[in-house]
Motif scaffolding. Structure first.
Motif, PDB file in Angstrom:
ATOM      1  N   ASP A  44       0.800  -1.221   0.000  1.00  0.00           N
ATOM      2  CA  ASP A  44       0.000   0.000   0.000  1.00  0.00           C
ATOM      3  C   ASP A  44       0.834   1.272   0.000  1.00  0.00           C
ATOM      4  O   ASP A  44       0.290   2.361   0.134  1.00  0.00           O
ATOM      5  CB  ASP A  44      -0.957   0.005   1.204  1.00  0.00           C
ATOM      6  CG  ASP A  44      -0.188  -0.115   2.506  1.00  0.00           C
ATOM      7  OD1 ASP A  44       1.029  -0.393   2.438  1.00  0.00           O
ATOM      8  OD2 ASP A  44      -0.785   0.066   3.575  1.00  0.00           O
ATOM      9  N   HIS A  91       0.337   4.808  -1.546  1.00  0.00           N
ATOM     10  CA  HIS A  91      -0.155   4.813  -2.932  1.00  0.00           C
ATOM     11  C   HIS A  91      -1.292   5.810  -3.108  1.00  0.00           C
ATOM     12  O   HIS A  91      -1.523   6.319  -4.193  1.00  0.00           O
ATOM     13  CB  HIS A  91      -0.657   3.416  -3.301  1.00  0.00           C
ATOM     14  CG  HIS A  91       0.461   2.445  -3.507  1.00  0.00           C
ATOM     15  ND1 HIS A  91       0.275   1.082  -3.435  1.00  0.00           N
ATOM     16  CD2 HIS A  91       1.765   2.633  -3.780  1.00  0.00           C
ATOM     17  CE1 HIS A  91       1.440   0.481  -3.658  1.00  0.00           C
ATOM     18  NE2 HIS A  91       2.350   1.395  -3.857  1.00  0.00           N
ATOM     19  N   LEU A  92      -2.039   6.057  -2.038  1.00  0.00           N
ATOM     20  CA  LEU A  92      -3.220   6.921  -2.165  1.00  0.00           C
ATOM     21  C   LEU A  92      -2.893   8.389  -1.890  1.00  0.00           C
ATOM     22  O   LEU A  92      -3.772   9.239  -1.920  1.00  0.00           O
ATOM     23  CB  LEU A  92      -4.309   6.451  -1.199  1.00  0.00           C
ATOM     24  CG  LEU A  92      -4.801   5.034  -1.479  1.00  0.00           C
ATOM     25  CD1 LEU A  92      -5.855   4.628  -0.467  1.00  0.00           C
ATOM     26  CD2 LEU A  92      -5.357   4.922  -2.878  1.00  0.00           C
ATOM     27  N   THR A 101      -7.117   6.582  -6.382  1.00  0.00           N
ATOM     28  CA  THR A 101      -7.972   5.626  -5.696  1.00  0.00           C
ATOM     29  C   THR A 101      -7.267   4.274  -5.797  1.00  0.00           C
ATOM     30  O   THR A 101      -6.197   4.181  -6.396  1.00  0.00           O
ATOM     31  CB  THR A 101      -9.350   5.522  -6.363  1.00  0.00           C
ATOM     32  OG1 THR A 101      -9.135   5.111  -7.708  1.00  0.00           O
ATOM     33  CG2 THR A 101     -10.079   6.847  -6.358  1.00  0.00           C
ATOM     34  N   LYS A 102      -7.882   3.254  -5.240  1.00  0.00           N
ATOM     35  CA  LYS A 102      -7.230   1.938  -5.271  1.00  0.00           C
ATOM     36  C   LYS A 102      -7.001   1.485  -6.706  1.00  0.00           C
ATOM     37  O   LYS A 102      -6.088   0.734  -6.993  1.00  0.00           O
ATOM     38  CB  LYS A 102      -8.093   0.923  -4.516  1.00  0.00           C
ATOM     39  CG  LYS A 102      -7.875   1.046  -3.029  1.00  0.00           C
ATOM     40  CD  LYS A 102      -8.065  -0.276  -2.343  1.00  0.00           C
ATOM     41  CE  LYS A 102      -7.461  -0.221  -0.952  1.00  0.00           C
ATOM     42  NZ  LYS A 102      -7.865  -1.304  -0.103  1.00  0.00           N
ATOM     43  N   ARG A 153      -4.159   4.378  -9.101  1.00  0.00           N
ATOM     44  CA  ARG A 153      -2.982   4.934  -8.435  1.00  0.00           C
ATOM     45  C   ARG A 153      -1.841   5.031  -9.437  1.00  0.00           C
ATOM     46  O   ARG A 153      -1.758   4.234 -10.371  1.00  0.00           O
ATOM     47  CB  ARG A 153      -2.595   4.085  -7.239  1.00  0.00           C
ATOM     48  CG  ARG A 153      -2.205   2.686  -7.604  1.00  0.00           C
ATOM     49  CD  ARG A 153      -1.895   1.884  -6.370  1.00  0.00           C
ATOM     50  NE  ARG A 153      -1.474   0.550  -6.731  1.00  0.00           N
ATOM     51  CZ  ARG A 153      -0.240   0.250  -7.087  1.00  0.00           C
ATOM     52  NH1 ARG A 153       0.666   1.187  -7.187  1.00  0.00           N
ATOM     53  NH2 ARG A 153       0.089  -0.999  -7.373  1.00  0.00           N
TER      54      ARG A 153
END
Lengths: 293, 254
Positions: B85, B102-103, B109-110, B113
């Protein structure tokens, strides 16, 4: 074991791209060395070489030992290199990295195997006593071009070095202190120096002299040529990397000869300057009672 | 650097007349100063003591080589690798990596990214820096949700990566000052883009961790700007010296 920090993608790409346009990050020409400085210490046999931000210290010492059994008429000559953690956190004490092994191998091949020092002259009593000359190379700061700088340092230290004078009388060996008799220089035959080329680009078409540490991390191949000022090649080492055209290598060796002549001149000049500084004006000057006060 | 400010050494007693006093605002201590209760203020580094009576604040301007992350610093970092993440980033070689979630990018967003390769340079802000903990970075403003110029710099894959140059931390701070020419005494970038440099076109990202990224269409310009910055830093040049340096470099590299 800590690893050497890699340069970023941006830097890697930029260095290669700029070299294709004949540009280097420090504004040098492709076949231009950084300013090379050579100074000697107060003692005999201490040489300090700076090449840009790279700095190498070499110290030569000698002691009387027993020669090797298979070589009773030869003295002993060794070169020891040390890359301390002070240089970079990637280096550890007593665990030589690949850089260090390659450096000491290249120095041995250049200086020892080319017969620059006449080891037979180090023999005192055949099979019993001989001089053991040792050069310690300390890398104080590493910014590329280690081999070239270290080679200059080793050669300069050995040529500057004076070993104690000795005499043989009725089977008795006497080693004189510097106060009793002036120490004598080593019997030095020729001065081999290293010139390292780095190759860049997809086919290794761009040849660059005296790469900095960043350039060394990006290069695709490298080639070290050792030769003396008469153009006698002692060794050529191209350890892996991209294949390089034979014609390019020939050009590299001819340019290397020019550079080695420059370095030899610098070496001769600095040695002469140092000798002049130590010269007290001959025997009569030493006997005079007058002093600066 | 600004002159006329007293030089202090670590552990020295600060002359009470130098400490600003304000009727309402509390005294604010900046980098390099430490409050030892009840009444002592002690410098922890050697440097120039700067005071701002209007804001009732004081701090020390100093130069050093080791970067210690501080919240809201702008830094130029290098991606080490990606975890589930977050990206692990290097602020300086051979130090513990910082994390960049990552965000923490604009509009990430998931599913959308940004994918960054190891070794890519990223301009980021330090979001969190606690003692004994890895620092946390962000490339988006938490208040507005905008990137504000943060994010990956250059595109090495497309051949326009630009290059990063190392400078000292003090010089990076002077470059980052809002009025770097008046307060920091650094006008080299303005000169390069202005009359002396013949209007060079380039962009920069100055990291407080002592790295400056320079990007331009032409590699020659990048090298020129980088050399100008490094030589200004190493030579400790004043404004007049910088002007001469820029003129010389432009002449040399034409």
């Amino acid at each position: 074991m800590p690893r050497e920090a890699e340069p970023s993608l941006n830097e890697k790409q930029f260095v290669t791209q700029a070299l294709q346009e004949n540009l280097r990050l420090d504004g040098r020409q492709l076949d231009q060395y950084r300013p090379l400085e050579l100074t000697f210490g107060d003692q005999y046999g201490v040489a300090d070489v700076t090449l840009g931000k790279t700095r190498v210290l070499a110290k030569a010492t000698a002691e009387v030992t027993v020669p090797y059994i298979d070589r009773p008429l030869d003295g002993i000559f060794t070169i020891a290199t040390e890359l301390s953690p002070m240089t970079s956190p990637a280096f550890e004490v007593n665990r030589p990295t690949e850089t260090e092994v390659l450096l000491s191998r290249l120095l041995e091949k250049t200086v020892r195997r080319s017969g620059a020092l006449d080891t037979e002259s180090l023999c005192l009593v055949a099979g019993q006593k001989c001089w053991s000359v040792r050069v310690d190379v300390h890398v104080v700061s590493h910014d590329g071009g280690l081999t070239d700088a270290a080679c200059v340092a080793v050669v300069a230290a050995l040529r500057h070095f004076r070993k104690p004078d000795t005499s043989m009388e009725a089977g008795r060996l006497t080693v004189y202190t510097p106060a009793e008799r002036e120490p004598v220089p080593l019997s030095w035959l020729h001065s081999p120096l290293c010139v390292t080329w780095s190759f860049f680009g997809e086919d290794g078409e761009t040849a660059v002299l005296d790469a900095t540490w960043l350039e060394e991390q990006v290069r695709v191949a490298s080639c070290t040529v050792s030769l003396n000022k008469h153009g006698e090649i002692c060794q050529i080492a191209k350890l892996g990397g991209m294949p390089v055209d034979a014609v390019v290598l020939l050009q590299c060796t001819s340019v290397a000869l020019v550079k080695v002549k420059e370095f030899s001149d610098l070496l001769d000049r600095r040695l002469a300057e140092d000798l002049k500084k130590r010269e007290k004006g001959g025997f009569m000057a030493e006997l005079r009672a007058e002093n600066d006060r | 650097m600004a002159t006329g400010h007293p030089i202090v050494l670590p552990g020295e007693t600060i002359d009470p007349s130098l400490i600003p006093s304000h009727p309402k605002n509390p005294l604010r201590l900046g980098p390099g100063l430490r409050h030892i209760p009840p009444t002592d203020i002690v410098p922890t580094v050697a440097g120039q003591l700067i005071t701002n009576p209007a804001k009732n604040s004081m701090w020390i301007e100093y130069n050093s080589n080791r970067y210690i992350p501080t919240p809201s610093d702008l830094i130029l970092t290098q991606i080490l690798r990606s975890t589930t993440d977050a990206y692990l980033c290097l602020l300086s070689p051979h130090t513990a990596p910082a994390t960049l979630p990552h965000l923490a990018f604009e509009g990430a967003t998931k599913k959308t990214r940004p994918v960054l390769q190891p070794g890519q340079l990223v301009y980021a802000r330090v979001a969190l820096a606690n003692k004994h903990m890895d620092a946390e970075l962000e490339c988006v403003s938490a208040a507005t949700g905008k990137a504000d110029g943060l994010g990956p710099v250059g595109n090495p894959a497309a051949g326009s990566g630009g290059c990063a140059f190392d400078v000292s931390l003090g010089f990076a701070r002077r470059l980052l000052m809002a009025r770097s020419r008046a307060e920091g005494g650094v006008g080299v970038l303005e000169m390069l883009a202005g009359e002396e440099g013949g209007g060079l076109a380039f962009e920069t990202a100055v990291g407080r961790n002592g790295r400056v990224w320079v990007g331009s269409e032409s590699a020659r310009t990048v090298v020129l700007v980088g050399r100008a910055l490094q030589e200004t830093d190493r030579g400790g040049l004043g404004l007049e010296g910088q002007r001469r340096l820029v003129r010389r470099l432009v002449r040399e590299m034409r």
